[in-house]
Design a protein around this motif. Structure first.
Motif, PDB file in Angstrom:
ATOM      1  N   SER A   1       0.858  -1.060  -0.062  1.00 35.82           N
ATOM      2  CA  SER A   1      -0.232   0.087   0.006  1.00 35.82           C
ATOM      3  C   SER A   1       0.902   1.255   0.022  1.00 35.82           C
ATOM      4  N   ILE A  42      -2.637  -8.840  -2.839  1.00 38.63           N
ATOM      5  CA  ILE A  42      -4.020  -8.331  -3.637  1.00 38.63           C
ATOM      6  C   ILE A  42      -4.910  -7.521  -2.253  1.00 38.63           C
ATOM      7  N   LYS A  43      -4.713  -8.035  -1.308  1.00 40.04           N
ATOM      8  CA  LYS A  43      -5.468  -7.092  -0.090  1.00 40.04           C
ATOM      9  C   LYS A  43      -4.935  -5.642   0.018  1.00 40.04           C
ATOM     10  N   PRO A  63      -4.030  -1.589  -5.231  1.00 34.65           N
ATOM     11  CA  PRO A  63      -5.430  -1.117  -5.910  1.00 34.65           C
ATOM     12  C   PRO A  63      -6.131  -2.119  -6.695  1.00 34.65           C
ATOM     13  N   LYS A  64      -7.307  -1.967  -6.798  1.00 32.08           N
ATOM     14  CA  LYS A  64      -7.971  -3.200  -7.256  1.00 32.08           C
ATOM     15  C   LYS A  64      -8.111  -3.230  -8.903  1.00 32.08           C
ATOM     16  N   ASP A  65      -7.819  -1.840  -9.531  1.00 30.17           N
ATOM     17  CA  ASP A  65      -7.727  -1.994 -10.837  1.00 30.17           C
ATOM     18  C   ASP A  65      -6.169  -2.233 -11.316  1.00 30.17           C
ATOM     19  N   VAL A  81      -8.086 -16.532  -5.044  1.00 31.46           N
ATOM     20  CA  VAL A  81      -7.629 -15.415  -5.704  1.00 31.46           C
ATOM     21  C   VAL A  81      -7.305 -15.775  -7.228  1.00 31.46           C
ATOM     22  N   ARG A  95      -8.426 -13.457 -10.006  1.00 38.30           N
ATOM     23  CA  ARG A  95      -7.964 -12.184 -10.060  1.00 38.30           C
ATOM     24  C   ARG A  95      -6.493 -12.210 -10.491  1.00 38.30           C
TER      25      ARG A  95
END
Length: 394
Positions: free
Chosen positions: A228, A250-251, A254-256, A384, A387
């Protein structure tokens, strides 16, 4: 000479006992790499020698035991010789003048079945001249009349070997095929834990950095799986992480942003990503007492928290809620009979070449046994998988 063996052209030397396979290997390497004796069956195991061949580059020679070996031990040696065909790029079949037997015929059939280019060295031509009938028998193949003792026609030996290498279709694949553009920024998450080798990165991580540079892109490396803070300062176009920390990455990402793992990249490079995903989905169907084969391509001492013997079994038992039975193979060991296993979980295969990995996948498919690899299995069990494969075009 520092090129790793798995990146070298593999040239296997095959034939009956006492035809001069070891002498041919010594001639090609220009040193006494293999023991030479008039006693049949001197070579009892596959002997490897790394060399540099002008016009070919880095190569490794494999001197194999005779395919006409006898007895119980002989049968085991023959089995190892036949297994060597799985990993080679080119085969050299060594013959004596005026003698072709069923052993040579069977070897040629094996080379063709496994789509291995091969050439024939007729050895000991300094003492016995090949007759016309013999030459007619081998005329449909590339061959050289030679003598390891006198180095007869040595230049022709190398020329014919070079000609045979050109029959190999070059592998243009790369770790980042289709997913990396020039000037992209790739964040590599490489944890330094107890299993990490001392003072160096593991091969997939090194290969990733090199391929990023080859693509004129940028790499940023961290061992912290909480990314992060990094993503607040820079925005990577792609994140590649170790499978063991994929959930944390993944946590905190950023999701994108596209994310995948080193293991998945290796499965595209050497294996069969689609087949491995099918194999991972087989985990949903596991039942109590199913046998799982965990195959490691390298050998190392087992530590507390070992991924193969501790982490993956624990993860699978937790995900399936089943009592599962785990079996293990290391290095070049791989069962001839796979039918007792419900699924095979292979390592990333960074220490074996693509030929051997493809052979193992094909053996699993022929036995109708699902196969996957460590990273994909871990992502599946952690929920996951979708993803980390989203970036790839199926």
């Amino acid at each position: 000479m520092n090129t790793p063996k798995l990146l070298r052209l593999k040239i296997g030397i095959f034939g009956r006992r006492n035809v001069g396979k070891s002498s041919i290997m010594n001639m090609l390497s220009d040193q006494d790499a293999s023991i030479v004796s008039d006693v049949a069956g001197t070579t009892t195991d596959v002997v490897e020698k790394s060399i540099e061949i002008h016009g070919i580059g880095a190569a490794v020679l494999l001197d194999t035991a005779g395919v006409d070996d006898v007895g119980e031990l002989g049968a085991k040696r023959i089995l190892k010789t036949k297994k060597a065909i799985d990993e080679i790029d080119i085969a050299i079949l060594v013959l004596e003048s005026n003698k072709i037997t069923d052993f040579e015929t069977d070897l040629i059939a094996d080379f063709k079945q496994n789509k291995k280019p091969f050439l024939i060295f007729v050895n000991k031509c300094d003492t016995q001249k090949p007759n016309d009938n013999f030459l007619k028998q081998i005329n449909e193949h590339d061959f050289v009349l030679t003598s390891a003792k006198t180095k007869l026609n040595l230049e022709e030996v190398y020329d014919t070997l070079l000609k045979t290498t050109k029959k190999i279709k070059p592998d243009e694949s790369s770790l980042f095929d289709g997913i990396l553009k020039e000037e992209d920024l790739v964040l590599l998450v490489a944890p330094i834990d107890e299993e990490a080798p001392k003072d160096r990165l593991i091969l997939p991580q090194v290969q990733a950095i090199r391929k990023i540079l080859d693509n004129k892109a940028f790499s940023l490396v961290t061992q912290d799986s909480d990314i992060s803070k990094i993503c607040q300062r820079v925005r990577p176009d792609l994140i590649v992480c170790d499978s063991q920390c994929v959930l944390e990455v993944i946590k905190t990402a950023p999701k994108d942003i596209n994310i995948t793992t080193f293991s998945i990249l290796m499965s595209r490079l050497k294996g069969d990503l689609k087949e491995f995903i099918l194999g991972a989905n087989k985990i949903d169907e596991l039942k109590n007492n199913d046998k799982i084969l965990i195959a490691e391509a390298c050998t190392h001492n087992t530590k507390d928290g070992d991924i193969a013997r501790v982490k993956i079994p624990k993860l699978l038992r937790k995900f399936t809620q089943k009592e599962l039975e785990f079996h293990y193979t290391n290095g070049k060991d791989y069962p001839d009979n796979l039918n007792e296993f419900a699924v095979i979980i292979h390592c990333g295969g960074c220490m074996i070449n693509k030929n051997l990995m493809q052979s193992r996948i094909n053996k699993a498919k022929n036995s109708e046994i699902c196969i996957t690899n460590y990273g994909i299995a871990i992502s599946k069990c952690q929920g996951v998988l979708d993803r980390v494969i989203k970036i790839f075009d199926f």
